[in-house]
Design a protein around this motif. Structure first.
Motif, PDB file in Angstrom:
ATOM      1  N   TYR A 211      47.960  43.052  37.959  1.00  0.00           N
ATOM      2  CA  TYR A 211      47.543  44.167  37.111  1.00  0.00           C
ATOM      3  C   TYR A 211      46.336  44.886  37.710  1.00  0.00           C
ATOM      4  O   TYR A 211      46.290  46.111  37.747  1.00  0.00           O
ATOM      5  N   LEU A 212      45.368  44.109  38.217  1.00  0.00           N
ATOM      6  CA  LEU A 212      44.192  44.721  38.841  1.00  0.00           C
ATOM      7  C   LEU A 212      44.554  45.487  40.107  1.00  0.00           C
ATOM      8  O   LEU A 212      43.885  46.453  40.470  1.00  0.00           O
TER       9      LEU A 212
ATOM     10  N   CYS B 123      49.258  37.310  37.130  1.00  0.00           N
ATOM     11  CA  CYS B 123      49.366  38.498  36.278  1.00  0.00           C
ATOM     12  C   CYS B 123      48.086  39.328  36.345  1.00  0.00           C
ATOM     13  O   CYS B 123      48.137  40.549  36.510  1.00  0.00           O
ATOM     14  N   ALA B 124      46.950  38.672  36.239  1.00  0.00           N
ATOM     15  CA  ALA B 124      45.671  39.390  36.314  1.00  0.00           C
ATOM     16  C   ALA B 124      45.514  40.070  37.666  1.00  0.00           C
ATOM     17  O   ALA B 124      45.119  41.244  37.747  1.00  0.00           O
TER      18      ALA B 124
ATOM     19  N   PHE C  19      48.885  33.264  34.660  1.00  0.00           N
ATOM     20  CA  PHE C  19      47.720  34.045  34.226  1.00  0.00           C
ATOM     21  C   PHE C  19      46.985  34.637  35.421  1.00  0.00           C
ATOM     22  O   PHE C  19      46.615  35.817  35.427  1.00  0.00           O
TER      23      PHE C  19
END
Length: 165
Positions: free
Chosen positions: A126-127, A122-123, A119
């Protein structure tokens, strides 16, 4: 505070000069060193005779020497365009990033590395622009498993309820 000239010739506040940044960084490294020197784990003796925190403390002291030297060097009043363009929002993003890393570390070690890490990764991906989302998800899962596997191969156990050994 006085104004200083950037590379582009524009006036910029002292805090955005090399000296201002060096003062801020020295303060942050000083806080880090205080934390390290007040932590019991730093003094834990390892089987090879070194203390667990030796390299962390030496690195902190080295950073402090470098940042303090920047306060007094001949380039102390200079800045560049990128530094002069920093806003409070940029500082906020940096602060939120540090807090997020702290929260991740606490969750990964108190809950489960294999559950929390995908998590967080991934965050972060993506950011930072990894698109599409499924690429960030796939990469974060692969990286989590790879990191876990490498640590297991070298004999370091990361906390996991999923794989309890």
């Amino acid at each position: 505070m006085s104004e200083h000239t950037s590379d582009s010739g524009a006036q910029t506040p002292w805090i955005k000069t090399n000296q201002g940044m060096a003062v801020c960084t020295s303060a942050a490294v000083g806080v880090l060193l205080i934390y390290l020197l007040s932590s019991d784990w730093v003094y834990e003796k390892l089987r090879d005779g070194f203390h667990l925190g030796t390299f962390s403390v030496v690195s902190g002291i080295t950073m402090l020497i470098c940042t303090v030297s920047m306060i007094f060097d001949s380039e102390k009043d200079k800045t560049d365009e990128e530094m002069a363009a920093l806003t409070w929002r940029d500082w906020g993003v940096a602060f939120v990033s540090v807090v997020a890393c702290f929260v991740y570390f606490q969750l990964a070690w108190s809950f489960d590395f294999l559950v929390v890490s995908p998590f967080f990764l991934c965050a972060g991906m993506y950011l930072l622009g990894v698109r599409p989302l499924r690429s960030a998800i796939t990469s974060s899962v692969i990286m989590t498993v790879a990191i876990y596997g490498i640590f297991r191969l070298i004999g370091i156990s990361l906390p996991s309820v999923i794989i309890p050994f």
